[in-house]
Design an enzyme around this catalytic site. Sequence first.
Site, PDB file in Angstrom:
ATOM      1  N   GLY A 299      40.388  42.794  28.551  1.00  0.00           N
ATOM      2  CA  GLY A 299      41.671  43.246  29.412  1.00  0.00           C
ATOM      3  C   GLY A 299      42.295  42.018  29.525  1.00  0.00           C
ATOM      4  N   GLY A 303      45.380  44.211  35.060  1.00  0.00           N
ATOM      5  CA  GLY A 303      44.938  44.288  36.378  1.00  0.00           C
ATOM      6  C   GLY A 303      46.078  44.537  37.170  1.00  0.00           C
ATOM      7  N   CYS A 306      48.390  41.862  38.399  1.00  0.00           N
ATOM      8  CA  CYS A 306      48.977  41.051  37.011  1.00  0.00           C
ATOM      9  C   CYS A 306      50.165  41.260  36.548  1.00  0.00           C
ATOM     10  CB  CYS A 306      47.910  41.353  35.803  1.00  0.00           C
ATOM     11  SG  CYS A 306      46.362  41.257  35.950  1.00  0.00           S
ATOM     12  N   GLY A 341      42.656  47.221  35.908  1.00  0.00           N
ATOM     13  CA  GLY A 341      43.090  48.757  35.779  1.00  0.00           C
ATOM     14  C   GLY A 341      42.489  49.879  36.193  1.00  0.00           C
ATOM     15  N   GLY A 362      38.737  44.922  40.757  1.00  0.00           N
ATOM     16  CA  GLY A 362      39.471  43.951  41.715  1.00  0.00           C
ATOM     17  C   GLY A 362      39.738  44.480  42.815  1.00  0.00           C
ATOM     18  N   SER A 363      41.133  45.049  42.738  1.00  0.00           N
ATOM     19  CA  SER A 363      41.952  45.341  44.144  1.00  0.00           C
ATOM     20  C   SER A 363      41.119  46.694  44.732  1.00  0.00           C
ATOM     21  CB  SER A 363      43.354  45.642  43.579  1.00  0.00           C
ATOM     22  OG  SER A 363      43.410  46.891  42.791  1.00  0.00           O
ATOM     23  N   ARG A 387      44.992  39.205  45.861  1.00  0.00           N
ATOM     24  CA  ARG A 387      46.077  38.307  45.196  1.00  0.00           C
ATOM     25  C   ARG A 387      45.568  37.930  43.730  1.00  0.00           C
ATOM     26  NH1 ARG A 387      46.147  32.112  47.870  1.00  0.00           N
ATOM     27  NH2 ARG A 387      44.135  31.650  47.427  1.00  0.00           N
ATOM     28  N   GLY A 388      46.550  37.875  42.816  1.00  0.00           N
ATOM     29  CA  GLY A 388      46.078  37.792  41.434  1.00  0.00           C
ATOM     30  C   GLY A 388      45.732  36.264  41.465  1.00  0.00           C
ATOM     31  N   ALA A 390      46.477  34.418  39.132  1.00  0.00           N
ATOM     32  CA  ALA A 390      47.477  33.577  38.763  1.00  0.00           C
ATOM     33  C   ALA A 390      48.737  33.675  39.397  1.00  0.00           C
ATOM     34  CB  ALA A 390      47.600  33.726  37.182  1.00  0.00           C
TER      35      ALA A 390
HETATM   36  P1  XMP Z   1      42.239  45.393  39.275  1.00  0.00           P
HETATM   37  O1  XMP Z   1      43.102  46.250  38.454  1.00  0.00           O
HETATM   38  O2  XMP Z   1      40.731  45.876  39.329  1.00  0.00           O
HETATM   39  O3  XMP Z   1      42.108  43.973  38.091  1.00  0.00           O
HETATM   40  O4  XMP Z   1      42.737  44.774  40.397  1.00  0.00           O
HETATM   41  C1  XMP Z   1      41.207  42.968  38.162  1.00  0.00           C
HETATM   42  C2  XMP Z   1      41.397  41.962  37.144  1.00  0.00           C
HETATM   43  O5  XMP Z   1      42.691  41.382  37.041  1.00  0.00           O
HETATM   44  C3  XMP Z   1      42.683  40.087  36.369  1.00  0.00           C
HETATM   45  N1  XMP Z   1      43.510  39.178  37.294  1.00  0.00           N
HETATM   46  C4  XMP Z   1      44.826  38.730  36.887  1.00  0.00           C
HETATM   47  N2  XMP Z   1      45.548  39.066  35.534  1.00  0.00           N
HETATM   48  N3  XMP Z   1      47.203  37.723  36.437  1.00  0.00           N
HETATM   49  C5  XMP Z   1      46.527  38.244  35.542  1.00  0.00           C
HETATM   50  O6  XMP Z   1      47.191  38.709  34.463  1.00  0.00           O
HETATM   51  C6  XMP Z   1      46.656  37.373  37.739  1.00  0.00           C
HETATM   52  O7  XMP Z   1      46.846  36.742  38.439  1.00  0.00           O
HETATM   53  C7  XMP Z   1      45.165  37.965  37.848  1.00  0.00           C
HETATM   54  N4  XMP Z   1      44.089  37.820  38.758  1.00  0.00           N
HETATM   55  C8  XMP Z   1      43.331  38.637  38.370  1.00  0.00           C
HETATM   56  C9  XMP Z   1      41.185  39.764  36.396  1.00  0.00           C
HETATM   57  O8  XMP Z   1      40.720  39.840  35.113  1.00  0.00           O
HETATM   58  C10 XMP Z   1      40.581  40.863  37.348  1.00  0.00           C
HETATM   59  O9  XMP Z   1      39.237  41.074  37.306  1.00  0.00           O
END
Ligand code: XMP
Length: 480
Positions: A299, A303, A306, A341, A362-363, A387-388, A390
């Site tokens: 992936g 996310g 992301c 995702g 994640g979220s 929060r991401g 990154a």
């Molecule tokens: P979901 O959709 O479940 O995704 O919230 C969680 C995953 O997103 C990734 N992740 C990031 N990807 N920038 C990115 O491009 C970010 O700041 C970031 N933070 C998390 C990560 O793989 C996580 O498990």
Amino acid sequence: MKLREHTALTFDDVLLVPNYSEINSRGAVTTATQITPEIQLNIPIISSNMDTVTEAAMAVEMARAGGIGIIHRFLTIDRQVAEVSRVKRAESFRVDDPVTSLPETPLKEAIDQMRERETSGLVVVDGVGKLAGILTHRDLDLADDLSGTVASLMTPLERMVTGKPGISRDEARKLLHQHRIEKLPLLDEDGKLVGLITARDILKARQHPHASKDGRGRLRVGAALGVRHDDLDRAERLLHVGCDLLVVDIAHGHSNLAIDMVRKLAERFPGVQIMAGNVVTPEGVADLAKAGAHSIKVGVGSGSICTTRLVAGSGYPQLSALMECAPAAAKHGVTIVSDGGTRTSGDLTKAIAAGADCAMLGSSLAGTNEAPGASVVRDGRRFKVVRGMASLTANVGRKEVDQGQVADAEWEKVVPEGVEAVVPHRGPVKDILHLLVGGLRSGMTYSGARTLKELQENAEFARITGAGIAESRHHDVDKI
Ligand code: XMP
């Protein structure tokens, strides 16, 4: 420059075509999945190594439900190790190194020790390790004088029930019940303390029969690492406290840095279970697998938080990434994790059907009680922050961990690839997992699949149009 012929797809682009099924109940399916040679999960869900998703509280509940949580890496080594230890100490068949005290220790010191070690009692031993008594909250709660020593309030050895080191769980349960006691110290032939069985641990094991546990009955937990040299020290410390899974986690996992780190871990810690990522191509899966990873996170940019695809223009739609990576994973004998995702149980079902062995979320989990951080009230409704890793604030926060402070100029250097956001507060994570797994089970029955493998074998995806997506959602009614 090349342009791929086929269109890459994601979850909303497809539906699973229902199959003939003889499975008449969701209870008739199993969602068990083997993610590494040593780690089997009873539900194919992993909580993300994000600082708004997984620390000890989340990891404990994930493992109790049959999944696993990955403690994020944006902590000092000491703090990450402490989070892993909290999970490993949360439950066990028997405690091999119970928290002890000496009879002559002042009570105030003993009480501080109980608070610090988060234990409800201390086993009291003399200078050579022989059992002398036990001090629990029952001895302390109603006492009016706490100025003495542990010996003044402990329950002494002659009033205690003890067991032999080889006692079975059922014998221990019977003794604990018969004497209505909470802790059973185990003594060798010389009366020395060699372990402890608690009523609480036996009860927990009964309450969570599908929990993910190691050979000693402790909950399983993973921890994330980066690719810097000191991450090898981090790995060593994490493994020392019983971490079950190391996750080499960088944004672009198909890189020399990630591959080298996986190779170093595999060489330096033989037998260690390794997950690595993130990649979206069969070549990425193959290179990490050859370096020694057992499971690969798939992936990039999928996310919820992301923005990599917008900022860098790079990424790959999640469903196609899984479908293309799965054959490579099978060829190299590794598993794949759909990371990012997954918004609904339908997405989870599609991810597994497309070849994933489990999904990292994640979220969807960030709004639960167990996710780190307090909830905030906005317009009368409760939310939690996600929060991401990154994102701008996460990047600067990380520098704080590394350097102890952030200069103003540091803020300007960051090019974020993620956002800060809020999600509704959603209560206990076990309720969310129940809905996700219930939906997956339902999806399996529609596909006539008893196991996740059968779901993958039976899966037939149909591409749908925008009209199909609209039809899939509730429509022509006002939702209440
Ligand atoms: P979901 O959709 O479940 O995704 O919230 C969680 C995953 O997103 C990734 N992740 C990031 N990807 N920038 C990115 O491009 C970010 O700041 C970031 N933070 C998390 C990560 O793989 C996580 O498990």
